[in-house]
Design a protein around this motif. Structure first.
Motif, PDB file in Angstrom:
ATOM      1  N   ARG B 277       3.723   7.401  10.515  1.00 26.64           N
ATOM      2  CA  ARG B 277       2.536   7.346  11.362  1.00 26.64           C
ATOM      3  C   ARG B 277       1.307   7.834  10.600  1.00 26.64           C
ATOM      4  NH1 ARG B 277       3.846   8.431  17.589  1.00 26.64           N
ATOM      5  NH2 ARG B 277       6.061   8.863  17.379  1.00 26.64           N
ATOM      6  N   GLU B 278       1.535   8.862   9.791  1.00 23.03           N
ATOM      7  CA  GLU B 278       0.425   9.393   8.989  1.00 23.03           C
ATOM      8  C   GLU B 278      -0.051   8.349   7.996  1.00 23.03           C
ATOM      9  OE1 GLU B 278       1.559  13.048   7.097  1.00 23.03           O
ATOM     10  OE2 GLU B 278      -0.410  13.194   6.153  1.00 23.03           O
ATOM     11  N   ALA B 279       0.916   7.658   7.363  1.00 20.17           N
ATOM     12  CA  ALA B 279       0.551   6.674   6.340  1.00 20.17           C
ATOM     13  C   ALA B 279      -0.248   5.523   6.927  1.00 20.17           C
ATOM     14  CB  ALA B 279       1.813   6.149   5.654  1.00 20.17           C
ATOM     15  N   ALA B 280       0.019   5.211   8.203  1.00 21.02           N
ATOM     16  CA  ALA B 280      -0.688   4.084   8.815  1.00 21.02           C
ATOM     17  C   ALA B 280      -2.170   4.356   8.962  1.00 21.02           C
ATOM     18  CB  ALA B 280      -0.075   3.769  10.177  1.00 21.02           C
ATOM     19  N   GLN B 281      -2.575   5.618   8.845  1.00 20.04           N
ATOM     20  CA  GLN B 281      -3.997   5.936   8.962  1.00 20.04           C
ATOM     21  C   GLN B 281      -4.717   5.816   7.629  1.00 20.04           C
ATOM     22  OE1 GLN B 281      -5.084   6.385  11.954  1.00 20.04           O
ATOM     23  NE2 GLN B 281      -2.981   6.216  12.655  1.00 20.04           N
ATOM     24  N   ALA B 282      -3.999   5.647   6.548  1.00 23.82           N
ATOM     25  CA  ALA B 282      -4.642   5.621   5.231  1.00 23.82           C
ATOM     26  C   ALA B 282      -5.508   4.373   5.103  1.00 23.82           C
ATOM     27  CB  ALA B 282      -3.582   5.626   4.131  1.00 23.82           C
ATOM     28  N   PRO B 283      -6.625   4.475   4.379  1.00 19.43           N
ATOM     29  CA  PRO B 283      -7.561   3.339   4.310  1.00 19.43           C
ATOM     30  C   PRO B 283      -6.963   2.076   3.710  1.00 19.43           C
ATOM     31  CG  PRO B 283      -8.275   5.166   2.911  1.00 19.43           C
ATOM     32  CD  PRO B 283      -7.145   5.670   3.726  1.00 19.43           C
ATOM     33  N   GLU B 284      -6.154   2.204   2.649  1.00 22.15           N
ATOM     34  CA  GLU B 284      -5.646   0.971   2.055  1.00 22.15           C
ATOM     35  C   GLU B 284      -4.659   0.281   2.980  1.00 22.15           C
ATOM     36  OE1 GLU B 284      -5.525   4.027   0.743  1.00 22.15           O
ATOM     37  OE2 GLU B 284      -3.837   4.275  -0.618  1.00 22.15           O
ATOM     38  N   VAL B 285      -3.902   1.063   3.734  1.00 22.39           N
ATOM     39  CA  VAL B 285      -2.966   0.455   4.680  1.00 22.39           C
ATOM     40  C   VAL B 285      -3.748  -0.212   5.805  1.00 22.39           C
ATOM     41  CG1 VAL B 285      -1.133   0.926   6.319  1.00 22.39           C
ATOM     42  CG2 VAL B 285      -1.161   2.103   4.142  1.00 22.39           C
ATOM     43  N   LYS B 286      -4.770   0.494   6.277  1.00 24.56           N
ATOM     44  CA  LYS B 286      -5.567  -0.049   7.385  1.00 24.56           C
ATOM     45  C   LYS B 286      -6.228  -1.360   6.978  1.00 24.56           C
ATOM     46  CE  LYS B 286      -7.134   3.003  10.811  1.00 24.56           C
ATOM     47  NZ  LYS B 286      -7.691   4.292  11.198  1.00 24.56           N
ATOM     48  N   GLN B 287      -6.712  -1.409   5.743  1.00 24.20           N
ATOM     49  CA  GLN B 287      -7.397  -2.619   5.282  1.00 24.20           C
ATOM     50  C   GLN B 287      -6.426  -3.793   5.281  1.00 24.20           C
ATOM     51  OE1 GLN B 287      -7.941  -3.026   1.127  1.00 24.20           O
ATOM     52  NE2 GLN B 287      -9.857  -4.106   1.313  1.00 24.20           N
ATOM     53  N   TRP B 288      -5.213  -3.550   4.804  1.00 24.47           N
ATOM     54  CA  TRP B 288      -4.243  -4.636   4.757  1.00 24.47           C
ATOM     55  C   TRP B 288      -3.881  -5.091   6.169  1.00 24.47           C
ATOM     56  CZ3 TRP B 288       0.726  -4.306   6.735  1.00 24.47           C
ATOM     57  CH2 TRP B 288       1.510  -5.444   6.502  1.00 24.47           C
ATOM     58  N   LEU B 289      -3.777  -4.121   7.085  1.00 20.72           N
ATOM     59  CA  LEU B 289      -3.432  -4.478   8.455  1.00 20.72           C
ATOM     60  C   LEU B 289      -4.528  -5.328   9.088  1.00 20.72           C
ATOM     61  CD1 LEU B 289      -1.899  -1.116   9.692  1.00 20.72           C
ATOM     62  CD2 LEU B 289      -0.729  -3.274   9.327  1.00 20.72           C
ATOM     63  N   GLU B 290      -5.775  -4.974   8.805  1.00 24.96           N
ATOM     64  CA  GLU B 290      -6.895  -5.755   9.321  1.00 24.96           C
ATOM     65  C   GLU B 290      -6.806  -7.190   8.839  1.00 24.96           C
ATOM     66  OE1 GLU B 290      -8.420  -3.576  11.869  1.00 24.96           O
ATOM     67  OE2 GLU B 290      -9.503  -5.404  11.374  1.00 24.96           O
ATOM     68  N   GLN B 291      -6.547  -7.311   7.533  1.00 19.93           N
ATOM     69  CA  GLN B 291      -6.535  -8.636   6.915  1.00 19.93           C
ATOM     70  C   GLN B 291      -5.434  -9.505   7.470  1.00 19.93           C
ATOM     71  OE1 GLN B 291      -6.773  -7.868   2.714  1.00 19.93           O
ATOM     72  NE2 GLN B 291      -6.766 -10.058   2.374  1.00 19.93           N
ATOM     73  N   SER B 292      -4.250  -8.900   7.664  1.00 20.58           N
ATOM     74  CA  SER B 292      -3.117  -9.727   8.075  1.00 20.58           C
ATOM     75  C   SER B 292      -3.042  -9.861   9.579  1.00 20.58           C
ATOM     76  CB  SER B 292      -1.823  -9.133   7.543  1.00 20.58           C
ATOM     77  OG  SER B 292      -1.712  -7.798   7.979  1.00 20.58           O
ATOM     78  N   GLY B 293      -3.806  -9.029  10.295  1.00 16.49           N
ATOM     79  CA  GLY B 293      -3.817  -9.175  11.742  1.00 16.49           C
ATOM     80  C   GLY B 293      -2.559  -8.726  12.426  1.00 16.49           C
ATOM     81  N   LEU B 294      -1.717  -7.975  11.719  1.00 13.67           N
ATOM     82  CA  LEU B 294      -0.474  -7.551  12.348  1.00 13.67           C
ATOM     83  C   LEU B 294      -0.740  -6.437  13.355  1.00 13.67           C
ATOM     84  CD1 LEU B 294       1.944  -7.379   9.320  1.00 13.67           C
ATOM     85  CD2 LEU B 294       1.623  -9.224  10.908  1.00 13.67           C
ATOM     86  N   GLU B 295       0.048  -6.439  14.417  1.00 11.70           N
ATOM     87  CA  GLU B 295       0.035  -5.325  15.348  1.00 11.70           C
ATOM     88  C   GLU B 295       0.935  -4.254  14.760  1.00 11.70           C
ATOM     89  OE1 GLU B 295      -2.602  -7.048  17.467  1.00 11.70           O
ATOM     90  OE2 GLU B 295      -1.805  -5.086  17.977  1.00 11.70           O
ATOM     91  N   VAL B 296       0.542  -2.985  14.897  1.00  8.61           N
ATOM     92  CA  VAL B 296       1.356  -1.929  14.294  1.00  8.61           C
ATOM     93  C   VAL B 296       1.758  -0.925  15.353  1.00  8.61           C
ATOM     94  CG1 VAL B 296       1.513  -0.302  12.400  1.00  8.61           C
ATOM     95  CG2 VAL B 296       0.015  -2.250  12.224  1.00  8.61           C
ATOM     96  N   PRO B 297       2.788  -1.245  16.129  1.00 14.79           N
ATOM     97  CA  PRO B 297       3.193  -0.355  17.228  1.00 14.79           C
ATOM     98  C   PRO B 297       4.153   0.732  16.767  1.00 14.79           C
ATOM     99  CG  PRO B 297       4.474  -2.359  17.289  1.00 14.79           C
ATOM    100  CD  PRO B 297       3.602  -2.478  16.083  1.00 14.79           C
ATOM    101  N   LEU B 298       3.679   1.584  15.872  1.00 15.56           N
ATOM    102  CA  LEU B 298       4.558   2.664  15.420  1.00 15.56           C
ATOM    103  C   LEU B 298       4.907   3.537  16.605  1.00 15.56           C
ATOM    104  CD1 LEU B 298       2.666   3.612  12.172  1.00 15.56           C
ATOM    105  CD2 LEU B 298       4.933   2.702  12.274  1.00 15.56           C
TER     106      LEU B 298
END
Lengths: 504, 330
Positions: B277-298
């Motif tokens: 959950r902590e890692a999902a807040q990191a900027p590089e992870v967030k950027q990739w999530l934005e780009q791919s449009g995935l939902e991240v229901p941790l």
């Protein structure tokens, strides 16, 4: 179109010559070259090891380095094929056929020189063609449907059975064996597993690296126990003069290089054909066109120049559809694209527009990288040839060691090494019975594609077989295949008739 | 002359025995104190591998140990899953799995060498990717209603999918009982060739993860009609869902999740869960999530199990309704 391409290239060279980028390009090709020499040591493994490093780099430098590893490895791959009859990677399997006999005749160094030259020519011309015709050619790729690819694979299989050094029937038999091996795995349409014998590791089929290295490496080693062929002594004392090929060799090799390059570029475009198929096709084409086909298999220089040029041209060409469409042609391309995604760059049709410096910088770096590789490799030829001086009892086990590591690195599973071993033992049996294993690889690579595309074409057409002759591209390939068969039959009859006449 | 006496041999055996016992007893350091391996059942550089690498780089920094992604590609991730099932439950070998190996495969690759619910310690659901129905540019239809009419008017249209164990392929099967639409699945080994064939009008329709379709959609080489998730995809905001239009409750997404071998202690699982959950807040992870449009229901392990059970039940009932038979094992 040519005008804009030139200005873009100018931008590309500007980008590629930046100190940082140049450095990483050089590191990439150096590392790739070394990795390429080690048998089986996958480019995949090398790139995935370096992948985390690229997170901290700028995208352009990262991709220049990774790409450099990929095409650099192709340069190294031919070395073992020619000197040791051991292909480091599947595309170089054909190079063994004529490369090793040349080494036995003491002309290994000159063969290597021609190979380096062919690689350079293939890569450079391949890039040039692709640059100027890329947009047109990408559209051509779209026109290929499953039916067309299926017919092409059929043509390839028919043509490929002529690769056999021995009787054509044996060649056909080996091709069929390759087809059967290619069947192993999961059927993509029904999910049913075939020929897996309960091994969960075989649900994705036999690993091609295990097959190539088992057949061409382990089997050959087993055969040469107590039976090593003597290498002509003149070949091991290498002077720079020896590396320069003789004029007549160059004269014959050069057209072969050009033909190989063209074939490689075409294969780069057609979806699903990679460097392995490109090298096989180039070799088969040379044999067919040559005025003395019986030379092939005994040291015909065309049989070395053409496949190498074709492989390199196809490898460089593979980047174009990958970068311009975002669709990777094989798993190594997928990995390189993955590195881009991690950098925040979305690969796809808009990549050229959104990141022209990346795209054109990469293209420009191909030339730079290839020149670097040529400069690196030519002096090294002497050192490689010295390898032959190492007594076989050290050389062969070391090579086996590297084979095992290389094969293991493809799946991180010891089972794959077992596959290579089993195939090697089987291959040894085949060799003893007088069969030559090269067509097995061809059947293994083409067969599954033929089946997959055939069934897909039938699913899409709703079960109509006529789709294969209704589509113009498919009909052309089928026509060529039929022509090939007819020519073979006619030749056989004529041979039989003249032999009969001579008996009188 | 004997090489060594019987007495020496017995003494040696006793020492060896003591040593092996001694090896098993040591103070348990706090987790994590060694490098962690995350096994991914797909080739490096792919859609499953990339997020694994992104998350693991961040988690490694946060947890203070190195985390290595190990790829064991093949067979929709099933052999990789089986490997982790047999690994030591000490929290140092984890599995980054997808719906292919832990949900759809229950039907598509039966009999599986494991039970996805019972044979793994769940840690968390990671991402969800909706499936989108696309076609080549030649199809003359726009929007949900028109395309459904088209599909009904042309029964058994070929719809390409990116693999036999994908949620997309089964989503099409789900449409038969729910929407009365019958299509013929045309499996591809991966999304790339499917996209090429769609753009070249070699095959009329395709169903795939939204994140993989976006580049071609943006370039207008293919057209989208609807997505199969409950809510619209963030990167395809203009594409309606089946849920909001014609089939309330229609939900068929591809997902990924993190697992550990069965028997991994609960505190270790909780620690990994928190790290994710902590890692999902990191900027590089967030950027990739934005780009791919995935939902991240941790979420929690319990949520993952509940989700899995619903998903598996859905596919099992689809297979039964449509009388689908697969035979992946001996």
């Amino acid at each position: 179109m040519i005008g804009t391409a030139l200005t873009d290239l100018g931008l590309g060279f500007e980008v590629a010559f930046q100190q940082n980028n140049l450095l990483f390009c050089f590191l990439g090709v150096l590392f790739g070259n070394i990795v390429g020499v080690l048998p089986g040591m996958g480019v995949m493994a090398a790139i995935s090891v370096l992948l985390p490093l690229t997170f901290a780099m700028k995208p352009v430098a990262a991709i220049l380095m990774l790409a450099g590893i990929y095409y650099g490895a192709q340069y190294g791959g031919a070395i073992c094929s020619i000197l040791l009859n051991l292909p480091c990677h599947p595309p170089h399997a054909v190079t063994c056929l004529d490369g090793y006999p040349l080494t036995l005749q003491g002309r290994g160094a000159s063969a290597l020189g021609i190979t380096m030259l062919s690689s350079f020519v293939g890569a450079s011309f391949g890039i040039t063609e692709m640059i100027f015709f890329a947009p047109v050619l990408v559209e051509v790729a779209f026109k290929f449907g499953p039916a067309d690819i299926c017919s092409l694979m059929l043509l390839g299989l028919l043509a490929g059975s002529t690769l056999a050094k021995s009787a054509p029937l044996k060649g056909v038999g080996m091709t069929v064996l390759g087809l059967l091996l290619g069947l192993a795995g999961t059927d993509v349409n029904t999910g049913e597993t075939r020929f897996t014998f309960g091994f969960v590791e075989l649900t994705d089929g036999v690993e091609i690296v295990a097959l190539a290295l088992g057949l061409f490496g382990i089997a050959e080693f087993l055969k040469s126990v107590n039976n090593v062929l003597p290498i002509s002594a003149t070949g091991t004392v290498v002077r720079l003069r020896d590396m320069v090929p003789r004029r007549d060799e160059l004269r014959r090799a050069f057209p072969a290089m050009i033909r190989g390059t063209l074939i490689g570029s075409m294969c780069a475009l057609i979806p699903g054909t990679g460097p392995t198929i490109a090298s096989f096709v180039a070799y088969a084409a040379e044999k067919k066109i040559s005025r003395n086909p019986e030379k092939f298999g005994h040291g015909a220089i065309e049989g070395v120049a053409a496949p190498e040029a074709s492989t390199h041209s196809s490898v460089q060409g593979d980047f174009i559809p990958t970068m311009s469409l975002g669709i990777p042609g094989d798993s190594v391309m997928a990995l390189i694209l993955g590195a881009l995604v991690i950098q925040g760059i979305q690969p796809g049709p808009q990549l050229i527009r959104e990141h022209p410096d990346l795209f054109w910088g990469l293209i420009a770096s191909f030339w730079i990288g290839n020149v670097l590789l040529l400069i690196l490799n030519v002096p090294l030829i002497g050192i490689w040839v010295k390898l032959l001086k190492i007594p076989y009892r050290f050389l062969y086990p070391s090579a086996l060691f590297f084979i095992c590591i290389g094969v293991y690195s493809t799946t991180n599973d010891l089972f794959t090494v077992g596959e290579a071993l089993a195939i090697g033992i089987g291959g040894y049996g085949l060799l003893q019975l007088g069969f030559h294993p090269a067509p097995i690889l061809l059947g293994f690579v083409l067969g599954p594609r033929l089946e997959e595309n055939f069934r897909r074409a039938m699913l899409i057409s709703g079960g109509k077989l006529s789709v294969f002759v209704e589509r113009p591209i498919s009909a052309t390939f089928l026509g060529l295949a039929a022509l090939l068969l007819i020519v073979q039959v006619v030749l056989r009859i004529r041979l039989g008739r003249t032999a009969g006449l001579q008996d009188d | 002359m004997k090489f060594w006496s019987r007495r020496t041999g017995l003494l040696g055996a006793a020492c060896a025995a003591v040593l092996t016992i001694a090896g098993g007893v040591h103070a348990q350091p706090t987790y994590p104190s060694q490098p962690i391996r995350i096994i991914v059942g797909y080739a490096p550089g792919g859609n499953t591998d990339i997020p694994a690498r992104l998350f693991s780089t961040v988690m490694a920094k946060n947890l203070g140990v190195s985390i290595v992604v190990e790829n064991r590609p093949g067979a929709s991730g099933v052999p990789a899953a089986e490997f982790v099932k047999r690994a030591k439950p000490d929290g140092y070998t984890l599995l980054w799995a997808t719906s292919a190996s832990h949900s759809v495969s229950v039907v598509a690759m039966a009999p599986l060498p494991y039970d996805p619910v019972k044979d793994f310690a769940p840690i968390t659901l990671i991402s969800q990717d909706p499936n989108v129905l696309v076609s080549g540019p030649d199809i003359k239809a726009e929007g949900v209603q028109q395309i459904l009419e088209y599909l009904k008017a042309h029964p058994r249209s070929p719809v390409g999918n990116s693999g036999p164990a994908t949620s997309g392929r089964f989503a099409m099967e789900l449409m038969k009982p729910k929407l009365g639409v019958e299509t013929v699945p045309v499996p591809y080994k991966s999304t790339g060739p499917l996209l090429t064939d769609l753009a070249g009008n070699q095959i009329p329709f395709g169903i795939m993860g939204a994140s993989t379709a976006v580049p071609f959609l943006k370039d207008k080489r293919i057209k989208a009609y609807f997505v199969t998730s409950l809510t619209r995809s963030r990167i395809l905001p203009d594409v309606p869902t089946l849920n909001e239009t014609v089939s309330p409750g229609f939900d068929a997404v591809a997902w990924s999740a993190l697992y550990a071998p069965p028997g991994t202690p609960a505190p270790v699982v909780a620690k990994i869960n928190a790290a994710m959950r902590e890692a999902a807040q990191a900027p590089e992870v967030k950027q990739w999530l934005e780009q791919s449009g995935l939902e991240v229901p941790l979420g929690t392990p319990e949520q993952l199990v509940a989700f899995m059970q619903t998903d598996i039940a859905r596919w099992v009932s689809v297979a039964k309704d449509n009388n689908l038979k697969f035979n992946a094992g001996e």
